[in-house]
Design an enzyme around this catalytic site. Structure first.
Site, PDB file in Angstrom:
ATOM      1  N   HIS A  67       4.727 -10.165   3.892  1.00 37.14           N
ATOM      2  CA  HIS A  67       3.893 -10.085   2.696  1.00 37.14           C
ATOM      3  C   HIS A  67       2.933 -11.262   2.693  1.00 37.14           C
ATOM      4  O   HIS A  67       3.238 -12.329   3.249  1.00 37.14           O
ATOM      5  CB  HIS A  67       4.744 -10.103   1.425  1.00 37.14           C
ATOM      6  CG  HIS A  67       3.926  -9.883   0.190  1.00 37.14           C
ATOM      7  ND1 HIS A  67       3.379  -8.661  -0.122  1.00 37.14           N
ATOM      8  CD2 HIS A  67       3.537 -10.736  -0.806  1.00 37.14           C
ATOM      9  CE1 HIS A  67       2.705  -8.759  -1.256  1.00 37.14           C
ATOM     10  NE2 HIS A  67       2.775 -10.013  -1.686  1.00 37.14           N
ATOM     11  N   HIS A  74      -2.423 -10.933  -5.151  1.00 41.05           N
ATOM     12  CA  HIS A  74      -1.866 -10.108  -4.073  1.00 41.05           C
ATOM     13  C   HIS A  74      -1.726  -8.673  -4.552  1.00 41.05           C
ATOM     14  O   HIS A  74      -1.845  -8.371  -5.741  1.00 41.05           O
ATOM     15  CB  HIS A  74      -0.512 -10.665  -3.622  1.00 41.05           C
ATOM     16  CG  HIS A  74       0.569 -10.549  -4.659  1.00 41.05           C
ATOM     17  ND1 HIS A  74       1.851 -10.119  -4.373  1.00 41.05           N
ATOM     18  CD2 HIS A  74       0.572 -10.795  -6.001  1.00 41.05           C
ATOM     19  CE1 HIS A  74       2.593 -10.123  -5.465  1.00 41.05           C
ATOM     20  NE2 HIS A  74       1.838 -10.543  -6.469  1.00 41.05           N
ATOM     21  N   CYS A 108      -1.042  -5.312   0.911  1.00 40.49           N
ATOM     22  CA  CYS A 108      -1.249  -6.762   0.775  1.00 40.49           C
ATOM     23  C   CYS A 108      -2.169  -7.322   1.855  1.00 40.49           C
ATOM     24  O   CYS A 108      -3.112  -8.054   1.559  1.00 40.49           O
ATOM     25  CB  CYS A 108       0.088  -7.499   0.740  1.00 40.49           C
ATOM     26  SG  CYS A 108       0.933  -7.655   2.307  1.00 40.49           S
TER      27      CYS A 108
END
Length: 342
Positions: A306, A318, A258
């Protein structure tokens, strides 16, 4: 890096090392997939899926630690190389200074090998002798100055050697941390795959279908104006990555985790972002979620483990987790901890 499970909405090569590490993770996961089922007999499929999601989250946190340790190792390698070069140059300078001092000492010995007063008495040319003695005095003063310079240079070189040794020790510690986090990620991913294999075939197939939708069939329109021209360029890069695989520890262009996706996307816009999602959340000005514009970075969970890029219309792009490619998902897929405008 997002290890979590959400329905798909529609969106390395750092080095050969990343490819090797990713292959190692896949091999470890495959090897343990054949192990006895990890779910308890009384677990419902929904319980097993929840355990898988938790494992992905834990693996994601370990991946961020891996990225941080690996980034530090890269910086330390560069520092060690510079320290070694500096030590080598310092040693060359000291060798030249020693040679010059040796030449001066030899000239002084040859010219002033007897007592000065006796030399003056025996000299057939007293005026000439006095002139030469004056030159020798100047040579002696120069020699003393260069000797002091040599001593300072030797002390400096010793300090450089000590610093180089300290950096090498730090580098070894960082390498150990990289290896430790790598093992943790591999273990979590293997355990998650093992649990998935314990699900009934129809449940496992449904999970795989939701995680492997490439999101390319109908890319949504960009919602709203980008915050800046560099945000617009980063958005275009992120959209081009939709459908590419999640590869932990990778920052493009053929695979991403990510934070790697965010770093690569803004890199295409000429903006250097830090490697980890925790650092990326502080790479610009923080705004509220209600003020979010396309190109803003959206960090998730309290630990910012994240991160994704806001695209407008309540969507982010993402890299979710292994087996799920870069894709679009709702901005509220997880608790939002911050929104950062680059």
């Amino acid at each position: 890096m997002g290890f979590h499970r959400r329905p798909a909405q529609s969106g390395l090569d750092r080095s050969t090392r990343v490819t090797v590490l990713s292959a190692a993770a896949a091999t470890a996961a495959a090897a343990l997939a054949a192990a006895p089922a990890g779910a308890a007999p009384q677990d419902k499929p929904s319980d097993t899926r929840a355990k898988v999601d938790r494992l992905y989250e834990q693996a994601e946190q370990a991946t961020e630690s891996y990225n941080k340790a690996d980034e530090r190792a890269d910086k330390l390698r560069a520092q060690v190389d510079r320290a070694k070069d500096s030590v080598a140059r310092g040693q060359e300078r000291i060798n030249r200074m020693r040679g010059a001092l040796g030449a001066l000492a030899g000239a002084q010995y040859r010219s002033g090998g007897i007592d000065p007063s006796l030399a003056l008495m025996l000299s057939s040319d007293p005026d000439g002798y006095l002139e030469r003695a004056s030159v020798l005095d100047r040579v002696s003063a120069r020699q003393a100055g260069e000797l002091a310079d040599l001593q300072r240079a030797q002390r400096g070189l010793a300090q450089q050697r000590t610093e180089a040794g300290r950096k090498l020790a730090e580098l070894e510690k960082s390498r150990t941390a990289v290896a430790r986090h790598k093992r943790t990620v591999e273990h979590k991913l293997a355990k998650a795959r093992r649990l998935l294999n314990s699900l009934p075939s129809e449940e496992r197939a449904a999970y795989d279908r939701s995680s492997r939708s490439d999101g390319r069939a109908d890319l949504p329109e960009l919602g709203g104006a980008p915050a800046s021209s560099r945000a617009a360029a980063a958005i275009a890069a992120a959209r081009s990555a939709v459908g590419k695989p999640y590869v932990w520890g990778a920052n493009g262009p053929s695979g991403f985790d990510c934070s790697g996706l965010m770093q690569w996307s803004y890199g295409q816009a000429g903006v250097g972002l830090p490697r980890t999602s925790q650092a990326q959340r502080y790479a610009g000005r923080q705004v509220s979620l209600s003020e979010a514009q396309p190109g803003d970075l959206v960090a998730y969970r309290d630990d910012a483990s994240h991160i994704g890029m806001y695209m407008g219309n309540g969507q982010v792009v993402h890299a979710p987790y292994p087996g799920a490619p870069v894709r679009y998902d709702p901005v509220g897929m997880m608790p939002v901890s911050s929104v950062t405008r680059i």
